[in-house]
Motif scaffolding. Structure first.
Motif, mmCIF file in Angstrom:
data_model
loop_
_atom_site.group_PDB
_atom_site.id
_atom_site.type_symbol
_atom_site.label_atom_id
_atom_site.label_comp_id
_atom_site.label_asym_id
_atom_site.label_seq_id
_atom_site.Cartn_x
_atom_site.Cartn_y
_atom_site.Cartn_z
ATOM 1 N N GLY A 1 0.799 -1.218 0.000
ATOM 2 C CA GLY A 1 0.000 0.000 0.000
ATOM 3 C C GLY A 1 0.834 1.272 0.000
ATOM 4 O O GLY A 1 0.397 2.302 0.515
ATOM 5 N N THR A 2 2.018 1.192 -0.546
ATOM 6 C CA THR A 2 2.881 2.367 -0.585
ATOM 7 C C THR A 2 2.756 3.059 -1.941
ATOM 8 O O THR A 2 2.736 2.399 -2.974
ATOM 9 N N ILE B 1 15.158 -2.372 -2.874
ATOM 10 C CA ILE B 1 13.907 -1.620 -2.883
ATOM 11 C C ILE B 1 13.634 -1.045 -1.503
ATOM 12 O O ILE B 1 13.568 -1.777 -0.523
ATOM 13 N N ASP B 2 13.483 0.269 -1.449
ATOM 14 C CA ASP B 2 13.103 0.969 -0.219
ATOM 15 C C ASP B 2 11.623 1.282 -0.334
ATOM 16 O O ASP B 2 11.210 2.158 -1.085
ATOM 17 N N ALA B 3 10.799 0.540 0.403
ATOM 18 C CA ALA B 3 9.348 0.691 0.340
ATOM 19 C C ALA B 3 8.813 1.585 1.455
ATOM 20 O O ALA B 3 7.595 1.710 1.609
ATOM 21 N N GLY B 4 9.682 2.181 2.235
ATOM 22 C CA GLY B 4 9.255 3.075 3.310
ATOM 23 C C GLY B 4 9.140 2.366 4.645
ATOM 24 O O GLY B 4 8.688 1.223 4.721
ATOM 25 N N HIS B 5 9.561 3.047 5.690
ATOM 26 C CA HIS B 5 9.582 2.456 7.025
ATOM 27 C C HIS B 5 8.181 2.012 7.476
ATOM 28 O O HIS B 5 7.980 0.872 7.878
ATOM 29 N N PHE B 6 7.233 2.917 7.398
ATOM 30 C CA PHE B 6 5.868 2.580 7.837
ATOM 31 C C PHE B 6 5.310 1.406 7.050
ATOM 32 O O PHE B 6 4.763 0.461 7.621
ATOM 33 N N HIS B 7 5.436 1.468 5.734
ATOM 34 C CA HIS B 7 4.808 0.456 4.884
ATOM 35 C C HIS B 7 5.446 -0.916 5.005
ATOM 36 O O HIS B 7 4.787 -1.927 4.736
ATOM 37 N N THR B 8 6.704 -0.999 5.408
ATOM 38 C CA THR B 8 7.332 -2.311 5.568
ATOM 39 C C THR B 8 7.142 -2.876 6.969
ATOM 40 O O THR B 8 7.275 -4.085 7.166
ATOM 41 N N GLU B 9 6.849 -2.037 7.945
ATOM 42 C CA GLU B 9 6.608 -2.535 9.306
ATOM 43 C C GLU B 9 5.129 -2.722 9.618
ATOM 44 O O GLU B 9 4.767 -3.578 10.410
#
Length: 135
Positions: A40-41, A99-107
């Protein structure tokens, strides 16, 4: 999906560690769309390591420091967050799609599971959220 280089085992003998590794067959552009949809990023930062996606390491939050471990585990792709500029260059030099999918979106996908199991509501060991399996 399996635990990548486990740190130990739980009371049932199951290996534990934040990093997971699994197989997925796709071109990098198709995999990027899959990651965006499942997590959902709206945005991804990435470097193309020059290989199709087949063996993927995943580390929620700031796990980019495990890039070398992903490389030695034979992964061609690593999904995580909080990737630094030089880590993108290191990945490209090593031939890894990073791939950096964002801190929030990966946790975020694991937070509900951690809260639910952490307070003893369930002993369930396997979950699937938005098509992503957690064991």
């Amino acid at each position: 999906i399996s635990v990548m280089q486990p740190n130990g085992t739980d009371e049932d003998g199951n290996p534990w560690r934040l990093l997971r590794v699994g197989d997925f067959s796709a071109t990098l552009p198709a995999f990027l769309e899959h990651v965006k949809e499942k997590l959902g990023t709206p945005v991804l930062r990435y470097t193309d390591g020059g290989r199709p996606v087949s063996k993927v390491a995943v580390g929620g939050g700031a796990c980019a420091g495990a890039l070398v471990e992903a490389f030695y585990a034979g992964c061609d792709t690593f999904v995580t967050a909080d990737v630094k500029y030089n880590q993108f260059w290191d990945a490209q030099d090593a031939g890894i799609n990073l791939i950096d999918a964002g801190h929030f979106h990966t946790e975020n996908p694991i937070c509900a599971i951690a809260a639910f199991t952490g307070i003893g509501f369930t002993s369930q060991k396997s979950w699937s959220i938005n098509g992503i399996a957690f064991n």
